[in-house]
Scaffold this active site. Structure first.
Site, PDB file in Angstrom:
ATOM      1  N   ASP A  23       0.853  -1.203   0.000  1.00  0.00           N
ATOM      2  CA  ASP A  23       0.000   0.000   0.000  1.00  0.00           C
ATOM      3  C   ASP A  23       0.884   1.247   0.000  1.00  0.00           C
ATOM      4  O   ASP A  23       0.716   2.154  -0.821  1.00  0.00           O
ATOM      5  CB  ASP A  23      -0.903   0.014   1.242  1.00  0.00           C
ATOM      6  CG  ASP A  23      -1.684  -1.283   1.387  1.00  0.00           C
ATOM      7  OD1 ASP A  23      -2.553  -1.530   0.557  1.00  0.00           O
ATOM      8  OD2 ASP A  23      -1.385  -2.041   2.329  1.00  0.00           O
ATOM      9  N   GLU A 299       1.763  -6.543  -5.375  1.00  0.00           N
ATOM     10  CA  GLU A 299       1.374  -5.655  -6.470  1.00  0.00           C
ATOM     11  C   GLU A 299       2.556  -4.848  -7.003  1.00  0.00           C
ATOM     12  O   GLU A 299       2.827  -4.835  -8.195  1.00  0.00           O
ATOM     13  CB  GLU A 299       0.272  -4.717  -5.961  1.00  0.00           C
ATOM     14  CG  GLU A 299      -0.249  -3.807  -7.031  1.00  0.00           C
ATOM     15  CD  GLU A 299      -1.649  -3.299  -6.758  1.00  0.00           C
ATOM     16  OE1 GLU A 299      -2.443  -3.982  -6.078  1.00  0.00           O
ATOM     17  OE2 GLU A 299      -1.957  -2.202  -7.244  1.00  0.00           O
ATOM     18  N   ASP A 300       3.266  -4.202  -6.098  1.00  0.00           N
ATOM     19  CA  ASP A 300       4.297  -3.287  -6.588  1.00  0.00           C
ATOM     20  C   ASP A 300       5.524  -4.029  -7.131  1.00  0.00           C
ATOM     21  O   ASP A 300       6.007  -3.730  -8.230  1.00  0.00           O
ATOM     22  CB  ASP A 300       4.709  -2.319  -5.469  1.00  0.00           C
ATOM     23  CG  ASP A 300       5.572  -1.220  -6.035  1.00  0.00           C
ATOM     24  OD1 ASP A 300       5.127  -0.535  -6.971  1.00  0.00           O
ATOM     25  OD2 ASP A 300       6.725  -1.074  -5.595  1.00  0.00           O
TER      26      ASP A 300
END
Ligand code: TRH
Length: 403
Positions: A23, A299-300
């Site tokens: 996040d 995700e990243d």
């Protein structure tokens, strides 16, 4: 006629750290990209966990316990602000909101900001990345009621032109190319001081195949180690920070093998492990650019491994009812990988343990895999990035009075 440039846009990005680093990692990249050339927008990043962001930025921003909410100015147009703890909110005065509010990953936005929003503001609800087909349908869909309300839109990152695109700084691919055309020695020498390795280890990295590991704990890493120990190629496993449990199980297996090796009088172990410290995001990326094979997650790091154009295994963030397996299959559908690579990635993420076929790690397949990724990345790079999509979207939707 007034022509709007990105510099005229100002963003408040809201980020809540649910777990892990993704996040904060994605929000930090977005804030950085929007506030850098060519966009140069004004950006305030509000985050509820400065400790996590401190790890990723390696900036001294984590406050002492019970300190009042803090702000840090990174550049004149980029600042980081602590999203105050609910206990401190009564004494906190929210500033006037910027014209564009970005709510990330269902973080919500603070009531003190929401109360000040009018129909002159634009509210973007940025969601997680997925390659699933429904993303095209949901991207840029409005979600607002009434004319006095701010305009609110869903924004979905993705891999196709009809989605919100992928985070990719305009100079990223040329930076990667410059880095990767240098010698292996030069690359590891640049990283050596930050990852605390000596000359002997640099030499080892230069003369072995290097696997970079950043996975969730349930990854079937032992199967990979068992496979690699049977190979003749010297291999180094670089464990990212936060991989303690996987590192320990790898060490355990290697000890067993080393007893066997010493009985066979072999001098240098063929397979060795190195545990890395937590490094800044910029260095994390360079580790992916320099390694021969990346094992990434979430995700990243997934998208960073893609841009690095080295063969990689992606482990999606586990979700209930194995939803992440759909995400994985959707991505495999869109990505032209060799058959053996698709098989390996699918089996690696199989919810139940399976016998994994590692034939994709044969040097010929790896070379083929790499070429396919390079072609795919250059095709993806012809599409607008997430920041380009966002700026174009804002140009169309921010009321002109509010710039
Ligand atoms: O940490 P993650 O597992 O994050 C996950 C996912 O984003 C998931 O979708 C989300 O729902 C969940 O968090 C809450 O993996 P990810 O996404 O790859 O993020 C890791 C970030 O940490 C990335 O920005 C790189 C950064 N990082 C560093 O900068 N330095 C380091 O040394 C390490 C280990 C990581």
């Amino acid at each position: 006629m007034l022509i709007r440039t990105p510099t005229m846009f100002s963003f408040d990005i809201f980020c809540r750290v649910i777990d892990n680093f993704g996040d904060a990692g994605v929000c930090w990249r977005l804030a950085n990209e929007l506030s850098s050339p060519p966009y140069q927008a004004q950006v305030r990043l509000w985050i509820d966990d400065l400790h996590t962001l401190q790890k990723i930025t390696q900036l001294a921003i984590a406050p002492p316990l019970h300190a009042p909410p803090l702000s840090y100015y990174i550049r004149p147009n980029l600042s980081i602000h602590q999203w105050p703890d609910p206990k401190l909110l009564h004494s906190f005065h929210w500033p006037r909101p910027h014209s564009i509010i970005v709510e990330t990953f269902a973080s919500g936005i603070p009531a003190g900001i929401q109360q000040q929003l009018t129909n002159q503001h634009l509210w973007i609800i940025l969601d997680h990345l997925s390659a699933e087909p429904w993303v095209e349908e949901c991207h840029a869909v409005p979600s607002y009621l009434g004319t006095s309300q701010p305009k609110k839109y869903f924004f979905y990152p993705g891999f196709t032109p009809k989605t919100g695109g992928l985070l990719r700084h305009p100079k990223l691919l040329s930076q990667i190319n410059d880095w990767q055309t240098r010698s292996r020695y030069w690359q590891w020498r640049q990283l050596a001081h930050h990852i605390k390795i000596d000359e002997h280890t640099i030499q080892r990295l230069c003369h072995s195949q290097v696997f970079f590991i950043f996975q969730y704990n349930h990854a079937p890493l032992i199967d990979l180690i068992n496979f690699l120990t049977l190979q003749n190629r010297p291999t180094t496993l670089l464990f990212a920070a936060d991989q303690d449990s996987l590192y320990q199980s790898a060490q355990h297996v290697l000890h067993t093998y080393s007893h066997h090796d010493s009985a066979n009088n072999s001098k240098e172990p063929k397979l060795s492990c190195i545990q890395l410290p937590f490094v800044s995001q910029a260095l994390f990326d360079r580790l992916l650019w320099s390694s021969d094979f990346n094992l990434v997650r979430g995700e990243d790091s997934w998208i960073r491994a893609l841009w690095a154009q080295k063969p990689f295994l992606w482990q999606p963030y586990p979700q209930s009812q194995a939803l992440h397996v759909h995400k994985l299959q959707a991505w495999l559908q869109l990505t032209p990988l060799p058959y053996a690579a698709r098989l390996l990635i699918s089996q690696w993420n199989n919810p139940a343990p399976v016998k994994i076929n590692f034939s994709a790690l044969h040097p010929t397949v790896l070379q083929h895999w790499r070429t396919r990724l390079q072609q795919h990345v250059y095709r993806l790079a012809t599409q607008p990035s997430l920041s380009e999509h966002l700026i174009a979207f804002c140009t169309e939707h921010v009321p002109s009075q509010n710039i």
